[in-house]
Scaffold this active site. Sequence first.
Site, PDB file in Angstrom:
ATOM      1  N   ASP A  73       0.167  -6.313  -0.530  1.00  0.00           N
ATOM      2  CA  ASP A  73       0.423  -5.032  -1.448  1.00  0.00           C
ATOM      3  C   ASP A  73      -0.273  -3.853  -0.507  1.00  0.00           C
ATOM      4  O   ASP A  73      -0.943  -4.082   0.364  1.00  0.00           O
ATOM      5  CB  ASP A  73      -0.368  -5.297  -2.499  1.00  0.00           C
ATOM      6  CG  ASP A  73      -1.828  -5.538  -2.392  1.00  0.00           C
ATOM      7  OD1 ASP A  73      -2.456  -6.264  -1.893  1.00  0.00           O
ATOM      8  OD2 ASP A  73      -2.481  -4.911  -3.260  1.00  0.00           O
ATOM      9  N   GLU A 127      -4.572  -6.956  -3.846  1.00  0.00           N
ATOM     10  CA  GLU A 127      -5.944  -6.851  -3.249  1.00  0.00           C
ATOM     11  C   GLU A 127      -6.390  -5.148  -3.499  1.00  0.00           C
ATOM     12  O   GLU A 127      -7.545  -5.120  -3.555  1.00  0.00           O
ATOM     13  CB  GLU A 127      -5.840  -7.088  -1.552  1.00  0.00           C
ATOM     14  CG  GLU A 127      -7.303  -7.007  -1.045  1.00  0.00           C
ATOM     15  CD  GLU A 127      -7.643  -5.630  -0.537  1.00  0.00           C
ATOM     16  OE1 GLU A 127      -8.876  -5.519  -0.055  1.00  0.00           O
ATOM     17  OE2 GLU A 127      -6.719  -4.782  -0.564  1.00  0.00           O
TER      18      GLU A 127
END
Length: 355
Positions: A73, A127
């Site tokens: 991400d 994350e």
Amino acid sequence: MADTLNLAADPVELTAALVDVPSVSGDEAELADLVERSLRAQTALEVVRLGNCVLARTNLGRPKRVVLAGHLDTVPVNDNLPSRLDGDLLHGLGTCDMKGGDAVMLSLAATIEDPVHDLTFVFYDCEEVEAVRNGLNRIERELPEWLKADLAIVCEPSNAIIEAGCQGTMRIEVRAKGVRAHTARGWMGVNAIHAIGDALRRLETYEPRHVDIDGCVYREGLQAVKVEGGVAGNVVPDAAVLTVNHRFAPDRSPEQAEQHLREVFAGYEVVVTDFSAGALPGLHTEAAQELVRAAGGTPVAKLGWTDVARFAALGVPAVNFGPGDPLLAHTQQEHVPVNDVRRCREVLWRFLSRG
């Protein structure tokens, strides 16, 4: 978008291909699908999908196992897509944090045919948002055996040098109480905002530790990050809150860090609102020493918190090693030097391959 990535391509080209698939936290499915298809099509690895996490590993019976981990991400788009190559720099969202590292991992997954150690590749989601959503949590709960290893390498940006361990972090609220009164008769009240002043002065004169652990120097810090208080323009406030962030060396446990903060702010109410333990360097293990020799140079302390701490909490020594400058993460100007990407791939190939 292609059905699969060419994992044998130059890792810089592979980085650009990953960057050009948007994957803001919570919206990683398209990129996770692409990574999964590519690994299944172009490698002989065992591949497992868990939500938007993609895991792959060898099962060769080697005496040691190394985990390489990277998140898929990014932070939200900020007019920095698609990727753009400008000389020796690849620009774009995620180039540094951390699709350059993901590209290195994918390149290794596809091209190391006879690894010295068994390998596990972990690509995970979320994350960049609150820790409870981090995909490593799901893996730890549902597939914990996939995180077991003799060494974990988190391919977060580290300027292509080994950053060992990481700092712990703790946020506290320092609270002061007073008595309300009309400001025209202020002497009848007790001003809580004034009472917070001494806590701020303690921060001004605070001398943080510099701690050397295995040759890595961790610089602690204690910073005010927020002040709240006030009722109205004509009222002596009866409550004030100072929020403080403490970055502590990994030789302190969270319990020891909390005790230290209570000593610093003795006389105030102190409430811990958030904390994450740090991670010791873990450079004493045989596998870590092999990596240090392959990389050359001298490892440095990680000044910040990363997911190496999650591995350390599982008893797995872990380091950060990836392309790009972490200071560029989350900025509109995010970019990665192409030489960093190629160096990280070269170092890890030298460490992991018999070739």
